[in-house]
Design an enzyme around this catalytic site. Structure first.
Site, PDB file in Angstrom:
ATOM      1  N   LYS A 127       0.813  -1.201   0.000  1.00  0.00           N
ATOM      2  CA  LYS A 127       0.000   0.000   0.000  1.00  0.00           C
ATOM      3  C   LYS A 127       0.856   1.264   0.000  1.00  0.00           C
ATOM      4  O   LYS A 127       0.557   2.229  -0.709  1.00  0.00           O
ATOM      5  CB  LYS A 127      -0.914  -0.021   1.235  1.00  0.00           C
ATOM      6  N   THR A 128       1.921   1.247   0.782  1.00  0.00           N
ATOM      7  CA  THR A 128       2.766   2.441   0.903  1.00  0.00           C
ATOM      8  C   THR A 128       3.280   2.880  -0.473  1.00  0.00           C
ATOM      9  O   THR A 128       3.209   4.059  -0.824  1.00  0.00           O
ATOM     10  CB  THR A 128       3.971   2.135   1.819  1.00  0.00           C
ATOM     11  N   ARG A 148       2.050   2.081  -3.351  1.00  0.00           N
ATOM     12  CA  ARG A 148       0.935   2.466  -4.224  1.00  0.00           C
ATOM     13  C   ARG A 148       0.508   3.909  -3.945  1.00  0.00           C
ATOM     14  O   ARG A 148       0.261   4.679  -4.856  1.00  0.00           O
ATOM     15  CB  ARG A 148      -0.249   1.526  -4.017  1.00  0.00           C
ATOM     16  N   CYS A 165      -8.822   7.247  -2.798  1.00  0.00           N
ATOM     17  CA  CYS A 165     -10.284   7.378  -2.665  1.00  0.00           C
ATOM     18  C   CYS A 165     -10.934   6.004  -2.510  1.00  0.00           C
ATOM     19  O   CYS A 165     -12.044   5.891  -2.030  1.00  0.00           O
ATOM     20  CB  CYS A 165     -10.907   8.007  -3.912  1.00  0.00           C
ATOM     21  N   CYS A 218      -6.935  -8.939  24.813  1.00  0.00           N
ATOM     22  CA  CYS A 218      -7.272  -9.925  25.828  1.00  0.00           C
ATOM     23  C   CYS A 218      -7.567 -11.300  25.211  1.00  0.00           C
ATOM     24  O   CYS A 218      -7.332 -12.329  25.826  1.00  0.00           O
ATOM     25  CB  CYS A 218      -8.432  -9.444  26.693  1.00  0.00           C
TER      26      CYS A 218
END
Lengths: 597, 357
Positions: A24-25, A27, A66, A78
């Protein structure tokens, strides 16, 4: 590092970008670059039999940021620490344990029993999986059913604490897990007995957790190892990726992995640490063995190390056929752009089964631009966390009020802490304020202009997109501002402040999506080297080489590193299929052996 | 029982790691026991060969009698891009790069046309020839040969595929008649969809997890090539349906196939386009549709002639590879039976012809 000016002029030569990225980074990075330079971007992805291509045209279609993307799955702490109900919970716990022992200690990723767990939450995996870990933690603190102190007042609890000097009481703080492990010299047997006997027994004593759950069963190293009647050699076990290891085998794998990892950790420098990697055999075996042992205590079905690797490593299988189809579809869209048929571009997805009309490649017109940024708190902290880091994906912004040159957010820890809780209005930041937001990590500078709006209330914000005309107005206003307000003069009260007395209504104008003139991009390392493993799809795309202009193909691995950029020159397309003999490029398919074409 | 005992070596397991995660070890073992014949080393042939060689086979046989010409050099990535490649046999010229893609696959080269090969054999010999292979694939071959080999493979119970790329458009045809696939068993629990919600297009998920999915082996009848491409659209039941299920690109492909079969095409592209237009109008009428409503119109027919557009070859070759892998590994969700891709109107359609009743 490339000079900004040179990069801009280089990008101006390009007609489009084809993205064949895996994270993602990267992109986001390319998406912004293409938007800023007005270059059509063809974004692609492939996972198993699924694949998709989307076309990103500035001001015409929605951009990568977007688009809705699935959120990464997280689990409440937990569940991980006290009450695992699925195998993945045990895997996550084991990865945390790896970091506690050998890697970077994260205070949020504790592995010891959580004393504050009231056990009241639902164990529905669907409900809990979307919960943010921190939110969950906060919730638990607010629930005052049974505090740690009360647990201790229990007869059993007191006894546990008294008899167990090295046990859970001391281990409650994660930093101590590492200290304790170092103190016992990473003795595998002692580690095992603490993790799977002492801690588990401690958990068992938190009665309220087991009212509707099966109590876990604590085990000791010697007993588990003795479980096997016909033991295999460890190397046999290691190579067997396709069968579930017995618990005794897991215990022996655990011991062997701990010893190798300990030796490797010691061989490193004082402050150096190991990093978990699915392709690191020792690290993978440690997690697989730990996860299965823990699973067995909580009556969860164990898994093969092959399956655990997929889950722990978050592996998305990529196959040649899907990649080929995606690559073909990318070029088909690229041809439309070259032909100037911008109205005809489509987003295309590979469906698993044909639809009613037989379409197996389902196509749709791209959506209009649509920034879906969540309204949030408009304190300085809100501006930093929700707007800059959140909506605008910055990493470590430094923000300066351009009128006063005051720094309001600093990436240096502690420098602006006292401002965090202040509202923008309290710092006289309002209508027309220009903020220069600089991200050293991203090599990115952008200017954010604040506007007030009668349509928004409370602490909402909206990232505006606007027309060229508005942009001009802003430029004018900016000039006026700088003329009328030299840097040192006290900030003038904004319009909204004058009329309303206070500003809680804000609109943030981002220059991201429309007014890119203020954006500055740097790319850290420009290389012409082709990354073989990332090139499979890319090469298929380039093998078409039919482009009369110069496209760029950009692949990044990791944030802004190891990428390549290349120009392809071909001959005119004409109406029939083109040839590619002017086209010189290293074609590199992902072959298992590193052999490249 | 360790992994090796099931046939796959540790090294192979590492090589095929990602795809095994997708289709499983059993499927991978079936793939590595398979032998495939590819006739026609064109741009499409290269795409298909790459896909199945990377998937991992026992052996691949490349068969071609033609010599490499400039157009091949421009569109086929399996050929060394050098002047000395020109004039070499296409199968032989592709061997080096094909092997380098995956040395685990045994590669055979036959520099001969399939027609010649078959004509040298009697009927029994012909069947025995195709039986050497788990799958026979004809790429960019003549209509009559495709028809003949499909019939032969059906007799010999050998899986058959064919495909062509005509300029910007291409098709693939699958004939896995009575070969087994894994089909999901839908138990009552897995179809847990609230009836009221169906109309509101809710995304109700089945209640079961993946571990609970059950599959059984099942074989299906596949129609022959001739039957699939000669559906009786005048049939009353099909008349209304035709418009919905026949994509515009089908008529372009069908017209090319018919022009091939009737041997109407020459070296004169202008004349070819004219002939194609006449056949096309006829075919559209046979399909009960109107020529003016088609999204691919005759003025684009120059896009149906060589060279092959490589993105189209990539998409068609990708889909052929996918179905080949499914049938060889007896995998899940096979797609019947004609795939058509057109870069002219960006359509990728899977047609089930003749439509099941």
């Amino acid at each position: 590092m490339l000079e900004n000016q040179r990069l801009r002029s280089l990008l101006k030569l390009l007609t489009w970008f084809l993205n064949a990225l895996d994270n993602k980074t990267a992109r986001v990075h390319v998406n912004r670059l293409c938007l800023a330079c007005r270059i059509p971007l063809i974004e692609s992805g492939s996972a198993g039999f699924y694949g998709q291509v989307s076309v990103i045209l500035r001001e015409k279609t929605e951009c990568y940021e977007c688009m809705e993307k699935p959120k990464q799955k997280t689990f409440p702490s937990c569940t991980i620490r006290n009450t695992p109900s699925e195998h993945i919970h045990c895997i996550v716990w084991s990865k945390h344990l790896f970091n506690q022992l050998f890697g970077e200690v994260d205070i949020d990723d504790d592995v010891s029993p959580d004393l504050e767990d009231d056990g009241a939450r639902e164990d529905d995996p669907n409900a809990s999986s979307n919960n943010n870990k921190n939110e969950q933690a906060t919730e638990n603190q607010e629930n005052e059913t049974e505090t740690p102190a009360e647990v201790l007042k229990n007869g059993n609890g007191v006894q546990a604490m008294e008899t167990d000097q090295n046990g859970a009481s001391e281990e409650a703080k994660p930093a101590n897990t590492r200290l304790w492990a170092e103190k016992v010299g990473y003795d595998p047997k002692k580690l095992f007995d603490k993790l799977f006997h002492t801690d588990i027994n401690y958990l068992c004593k938190m009665d309220h957790l087991w009212k509707e759950r099966k109590r876990p069963i604590a085990v000791e190293f010697e007993d588990v190892v003795a479980e096997n009647e016909a033991p295999r050699s460890l190397s046999q076990v290691f190579d067997d990726l396709n069968h579930v290891w017995t618990r005794s085998e897991c215990a022996r794998v655990f011991a062997a992995a701990v010893e190798s990892l300990r030796d490797r950790k010691i061989a490193l420098g004082e402050h150096e640490i190991l990093t978990w990697d699915k392709d690191d055999d020792d690290a993978m075996r440690f997690v697989a063995a730990c996860a299965n042992i823990r699973a067995s205590l909580f009556s969860i079905q164990p898994k093969t190390s092959f399956d655990i690797k997929a889950m722990a490593g978050n592996i998305i299988p990529a196959i040649a056929t899907t990649n080929a189809i995606v690559a073909g579809m990318m070029v088909t869209e690229a041809l439309k752009i070259v032909d100037g048929d911008l109205e005809k571009v489509k987003n295309v997805f590979i469906a698993r089964v044909p639809n009613m009309r037989g379409k197996i490649l389902s196509d749709e017109a791209p959506q209009k631009p649509n920034p879906k940024f969540n309204p949030s708190d408009m304190t300085i902290k809100g501006l930093n966390d929700k707007v800059l880091k959140g909506a605008l994906n910055m990493i470590a912004p430094d923000v300066m009020d351009l009128r006063t040159s005051n720094v309001i957010i600093s990436s240096e820890e502690g420098e602006t802490t006292d401002l965090e809780t202040k509202k923008l209005a309290e710092l006289s930041l309002g209508e027309g304020t220009m903020l220069e937001c600089d991200d050293f990590v991203q090599k990115l500078t952008l200017k954010v202009i604040l506007h007030s709006s009668p349509d928004l209330h409370g602490e909402d914000f909206e990232i505006l997109r606007d027309s060229e005309k508005k942009k001009e107005e802003e430029e004018t206003r900016k000039r006026k501002l700088s003329e009328s307000e030299p840097g040192l003069s006290p900030p003038k009260k904004s319009k909204a402040e004058e009329t309303n007395g206070e500003i809680t209504v804000q609109k943030l104008k981002s220059h991201f999506f429309q007014s890119y003139s203020n954006l500055t991009f740097f790319l850290p390392q420009l290389r012409t080297r082709v990354q073989k493993s990332r090139m499979h799809r890319a090469a298929s795309v380039l093998s078409t080489g039919d482009i009369k202009t110069q496209p760029a193909l950009l692949g990044l691995t990791g944030p802004a590193s190891n990428f390549f950029l290349c120009n392809v020159y071909g001959k005119d397309i004409g109406h029939s299929a083109p040839a590619c003999h002017n086209f010189q490029f290293i074609r590199s398919y992902r072959t298992p052996f590193g052999a490249s074409l | 029982m360790p992994g090796q005992a099931e046939g796959l070596s540790k090294d192979e397991a590492a090589v095929y790691d990602r795809q095994i995660r997708l289709w499983g070890l059993e499927a991978q073992n079936k793939l590595r026991a398979s032998s495939v014949l590819i006739v026609g080393v064109t741009a499409l042939g290269a795409e298909f060969a790459k896909n199945i060689v990377l998937a991992g086979l026992k052996s691949l046989t490349l068969m071609d009698h033609q010599a490499v010409v400039q157009q091949d050099l421009d569109t086929n990535f399996l050929f060394q891009h050098a002047p000395e490649t020109l004039g070499k046999n296409r199968a032989a010229a592709a061997a080096g790069k094909t092997t380098s893609l995956n040395p685990n696959v045994e590669l055979n080269v036959v520099e001969k046309s399939l027609e010649t090969q078959l004509n040298e054999l009697n009927e029994v010999g012909q069947e025995a020839f195709v039986r050497q292979f788990s799958l026979v694939v004809l790429i960019d071959q003549d209509y009559d040969l495709v028809n003949r080999v499909d019939k032969l493979c059906r007799q010999a119970n050998v899986r058959f595929m064919c495909g062509s790329v005509f300029g910007w458009c291409g098709y693939a045809f699958f004939d896995f008649d009575e070969h087994e696939f894994l089909m999901q068993v839908r138990s009552a629990q897995t179809c847990h969809v609230d009836v009221d919600d169906v109309s509101s297009n809710s995304k109700a998920q089945p209640m079961t997890t993946i571990e609970d999915e059950q599959f059984v082996k099942k074989a299906f009848p596949y129609p022959s090539f001739a039957t699939a491409f000669h559906t009786e659209w005048s049939d009353k039941k099909l008349q209304r349906k035709a418009k919905r299920i026949i994509p515009s690109s089908y008529f372009a492909i069908k017209s090319m196939l018919r022009a091939q079969r009737e041997r109407l095409l020459t070296d004169d592209e202008e004349a070819n386009i004219k002939i194609l237009k006449e056949i096309w109008e006829d075919e559209v009428r046979i399909g009960n549709q109107k020529p003016e409503e088609q999204s691919i119109q005759p003025e684009k027919f120059d896009h149906l002639f060589p060279p092959q557009l490589t993105p189209t070859a990539a998409v068609v070759g990708g889909m052929m590879g996918q179905e080949a892998i499914k049938t060889l590994s007896e995998g899940k969700d096979p797609l019947k039976n004609i795939f058509i891709y057109s870069a002219l109107d960006t359509t990728g359609v899977m047609c089930d012809f003749p439509p099941p009743k």
